[in-house]
Write an enzyme that holds these catalytic residues in place. Structure first.
Site, PDB file in Angstrom:
ATOM      1  N   SER A 140      -6.095  24.099 -19.159  1.00 48.15           N
ATOM      2  CA  SER A 140      -5.423  24.364 -17.886  1.00 48.15           C
ATOM      3  C   SER A 140      -4.192  23.475 -17.809  1.00 48.15           C
ATOM      4  O   SER A 140      -4.313  22.244 -17.777  1.00 48.15           O
ATOM      5  CB  SER A 140      -6.369  24.040 -16.716  1.00 48.15           C
ATOM      6  OG  SER A 140      -5.605  23.815 -15.544  1.00 48.15           O
ATOM      7  N   GLY A 195      -5.218  29.432   1.037  1.00 47.01           N
ATOM      8  CA  GLY A 195      -5.705  30.716   1.554  1.00 47.01           C
ATOM      9  C   GLY A 195      -5.022  31.900   0.884  1.00 47.01           C
ATOM     10  O   GLY A 195      -5.025  33.007   1.405  1.00 47.01           O
ATOM     11  N   ASP A 231     -10.294  39.692  -1.855  1.00 40.52           N
ATOM     12  CA  ASP A 231      -9.310  38.945  -2.650  1.00 40.52           C
ATOM     13  C   ASP A 231      -9.193  39.507  -4.067  1.00 40.52           C
ATOM     14  O   ASP A 231      -8.092  39.694  -4.587  1.00 40.52           O
ATOM     15  CB  ASP A 231      -9.695  37.461  -2.733  1.00 40.52           C
ATOM     16  CG  ASP A 231      -9.869  36.842  -1.353  1.00 40.52           C
ATOM     17  OD1 ASP A 231      -9.439  37.465  -0.367  1.00 40.52           O
ATOM     18  OD2 ASP A 231     -10.443  35.744  -1.274  1.00 40.52           O
ATOM     19  N   TYR A 246     -17.996  28.761   5.465  1.00 39.16           N
ATOM     20  CA  TYR A 246     -17.764  30.201   5.218  1.00 39.16           C
ATOM     21  C   TYR A 246     -19.087  30.956   5.103  1.00 39.16           C
ATOM     22  O   TYR A 246     -19.294  31.988   5.737  1.00 39.16           O
ATOM     23  CB  TYR A 246     -16.941  30.365   3.935  1.00 39.16           C
ATOM     24  CG  TYR A 246     -16.651  31.805   3.553  1.00 39.16           C
ATOM     25  CD1 TYR A 246     -15.500  32.443   3.996  1.00 39.16           C
ATOM     26  CD2 TYR A 246     -17.538  32.528   2.763  1.00 39.16           C
ATOM     27  CE1 TYR A 246     -15.234  33.763   3.648  1.00 39.16           C
ATOM     28  CE2 TYR A 246     -17.286  33.846   2.419  1.00 39.16           C
ATOM     29  CZ  TYR A 246     -16.132  34.454   2.854  1.00 39.16           C
ATOM     30  OH  TYR A 246     -15.881  35.764   2.516  1.00 39.16           O
ATOM     31  N   GLU A 285      -9.650  40.127   8.856  1.00 36.25           N
ATOM     32  CA  GLU A 285     -10.204  38.892   8.303  1.00 36.25           C
ATOM     33  C   GLU A 285     -11.708  38.828   8.568  1.00 36.25           C
ATOM     34  O   GLU A 285     -12.171  39.170   9.669  1.00 36.25           O
ATOM     35  CB  GLU A 285      -9.493  37.711   8.970  1.00 36.25           C
ATOM     36  CG  GLU A 285      -9.032  36.638   8.045  1.00 36.25           C
ATOM     37  CD  GLU A 285      -8.054  37.059   6.960  1.00 36.25           C
ATOM     38  OE1 GLU A 285      -8.528  37.464   5.868  1.00 36.25           O
ATOM     39  OE2 GLU A 285      -6.846  36.989   7.180  1.00 36.25           O
ATOM     40  N   SER A 299      -5.774  32.813  -2.266  1.00 36.57           N
ATOM     41  CA  SER A 299      -6.704  33.316  -3.279  1.00 36.57           C
ATOM     42  C   SER A 299      -6.303  33.007  -4.710  1.00 36.57           C
ATOM     43  O   SER A 299      -6.276  33.879  -5.577  1.00 36.57           O
ATOM     44  CB  SER A 299      -6.881  34.828  -3.135  1.00 36.57           C
ATOM     45  OG  SER A 299      -7.444  35.095  -1.911  1.00 36.57           O
TER      46      SER A 299
HETATM   47  C1  GLA Z   1     -11.939  34.583   1.799  1.00 40.49           C
HETATM   48  C2  GLA Z   1     -12.938  35.455   1.056  1.00 40.49           C
HETATM   49  C3  GLA Z   1     -12.719  36.944   1.353  1.00 40.49           C
HETATM   50  C4  GLA Z   1     -12.626  37.196   2.850  1.00 40.49           C
HETATM   51  C5  GLA Z   1     -11.682  36.208   3.519  1.00 40.49           C
HETATM   52  C6  GLA Z   1     -11.691  36.317   5.017  1.00 40.49           C
HETATM   53  O1  GLA Z   1     -10.642  34.784   1.321  1.00 40.49           O
HETATM   54  O2  GLA Z   1     -12.855  35.245  -0.331  1.00 40.49           O
HETATM   55  O3  GLA Z   1     -13.714  37.708   0.759  1.00 40.49           O
HETATM   56  O4  GLA Z   1     -13.891  37.166   3.445  1.00 40.49           O
HETATM   57  O5  GLA Z   1     -11.982  34.859   3.186  1.00 40.49           O
HETATM   58  O6  GLA Z   1     -11.175  37.532   5.423  1.00 40.49           O
END
Ligand code: GLA
Length: 378
Positions: free
Chosen positions: A65, A120, A169, A219, A31, A122
């Site tokens: 959508s 989380g 992701d 982030y 991560e 994606s």
């Molecule tokens: C998000 C970002 C990724 C990665 C993760 C952490 O999902 O989009 O690129 O940095 O966080 O691992």
């Protein structure tokens, strides 16, 4: 989902189109290593964004959508991105494809998904990858290579959504393969598929439902910390840093930056350790590394939250083999590797205790490692 999209498409646009899908992802370990040139170990999952698309003969993109029940249209020659966040992902993918010399013509589309939002997993990468893959297939004879498709999604995040993310992701969403995790070296982009059949174990996610929103989250600040330490060390990324090198510059960086880098240096090694352990079938080591990652993400990288730390504590109490916060952080899910015989007790205990403390149960999400971006047969 497929039939609902097809019905809606026919109603709105009066024709049929072609269906495409791309997946959300899990990450077993690795991560916040991607933007540091390190290793990640994700896999695509059986949760998708699916879109039906048809060329409309104009220079406009018309998008509906289903999940938002919202419509938007934009011109392909427009520079200004739409206001709606969800539409910016599609706008960004079009612009980034064109920027790379790819062809994009006007199209109509209806899309929907079952990747939980803000968990989380994606969902945004799934959306970007679905459209990047589709535009490549519809307008570019699949000539754009798969890494470029992943980068189209990543640049969309950077340039249209304000998230300075790494490549993990979008890579997972585009390259995902059924029953396989993928180790990606984010510096060289070399990648390897690892068959993943954890016999005797289950992989389960617990969604805390704490809202996870990388846009406007710290982030980008984490990434800046890492870049500052790398610059102080005189290396391109923390991939080239070691604990010894970090100790040598300890008094030249802030304590916060020091701890961020300490986590990253440990994490890049843990990915390699987990891959080796998996090849030996040594799930105890895999699990121990997952717990170490959680501790590092919580204490050094500071991207966890009370609810996720609590789920992690409950996992330890229930004898779960490995558990950790997954993804960018600031909410979302824990990923848990649990022995079959401990699964029922773990789930029941986690639900009960979490509900007693926070007033709602965590959502249990079972995942199957699946294929990434693809065309869906009508
Ligand atoms: C998000 C970002 C990724 C990665 C993760 C952490 O999902 O989009 O690129 O940095 O966080 O691992």
């Amino acid at each position: 989902m497929k039939e609902k999209i097809q019905d809606q498409f026919k109603k709105r646009f009066g024709t049929d189109g072609v269906l495409y899908a791309s997946a959300g992802r899990i990450n077993l370990i690795g991560e916040h290593t991607d933007y540091n040139g390190g290793f990640v170990f994700p896999g695509a999952i059986d949760k998708y964004i699916m879109a039906e698309i048809n060329i409309n003969g104009t220079d406009k993109v018309r998008v509906y959508s289903m999940d938002m029940d919202a419509y938007c249209e934009f011109g392909l020659n427009e520079e200004d991105a739409p206001q709606e966040q969800w539409a910016r992902y599609i706008f960004g993918v079009c612009r980034e494809t064109i920027k790379r010399g790819g062809v994009v013509k006007g199209f109509d589309t209806v899309f929907a998904g079952n990747v939980p939002l803000g968990a989380g997993l994606s969902s945004s990468a799934a959306l970007e990858s679905c459209f990047a893959f589709a535009l490549n297939d519809m307008f570019n004879g699949n000539k754009i290579d798969k890494f470029e498709l992943a980068k189209i999604g990543q640049s969309t995040e950077h340039n249209y959504c304000g998230v300075n993310c790494g490549i993990m992701d979008q890579f997972a969403s585009v390259f995902g393969k059924k029953d396989c995790l993928m180790r990606l070296d984010c510096r060289s982009l070399e990648h390897e598929y690892f068959p993943f059949h954890p016999d005797g174990y289950k992989l389960v996610l617990l969604n805390s439902k704490v809202k996870h929103e990388l846009v406007d989250s710290p982030y980008n600040k984490r990434r800046e910390s890492c870049e500052r330490v790398a610059a102080t060390l005189g290396v391109e990324t923390l991939r080239d840093a070691s604990y010894t090198m970090l100790a040598d510059i300890r008094d030249k960086v802030s304590d916060e930056d020091y701890r961020r880098a300490r986590f990253v240096i440990g994490e890049k090694q843990r990915v390699l350790d987990v891959c080796d352990a998996l090849e030996r079938g040594d799930y105890e080591t895999v699990g121990r590394c997952m717990f170490e990652t959680h501790d590092g993400l919580s204490r050094d990288y500071e991207v966890s939250c009370e609810e996720l730390d609590y789920l992690n504590d409950v996992a330890r109490e229930c004898g779960v083999t490995g558990s950790r916060i997954m993804g960018g952080g600031f909410g979302g899910c824990t990923i848990n590797l649990v022995k079959d015989e401990r699964y029922d007790n773990f789930i029941a205990t986690a639900k009960e205790k979490f509900n007693a403390k926070y007033g709602h149960e965590p959502e249990v999400i079972n995942v199957i490692i699946s294929d990434g971006a693809h065309k869906v047969e009508g």
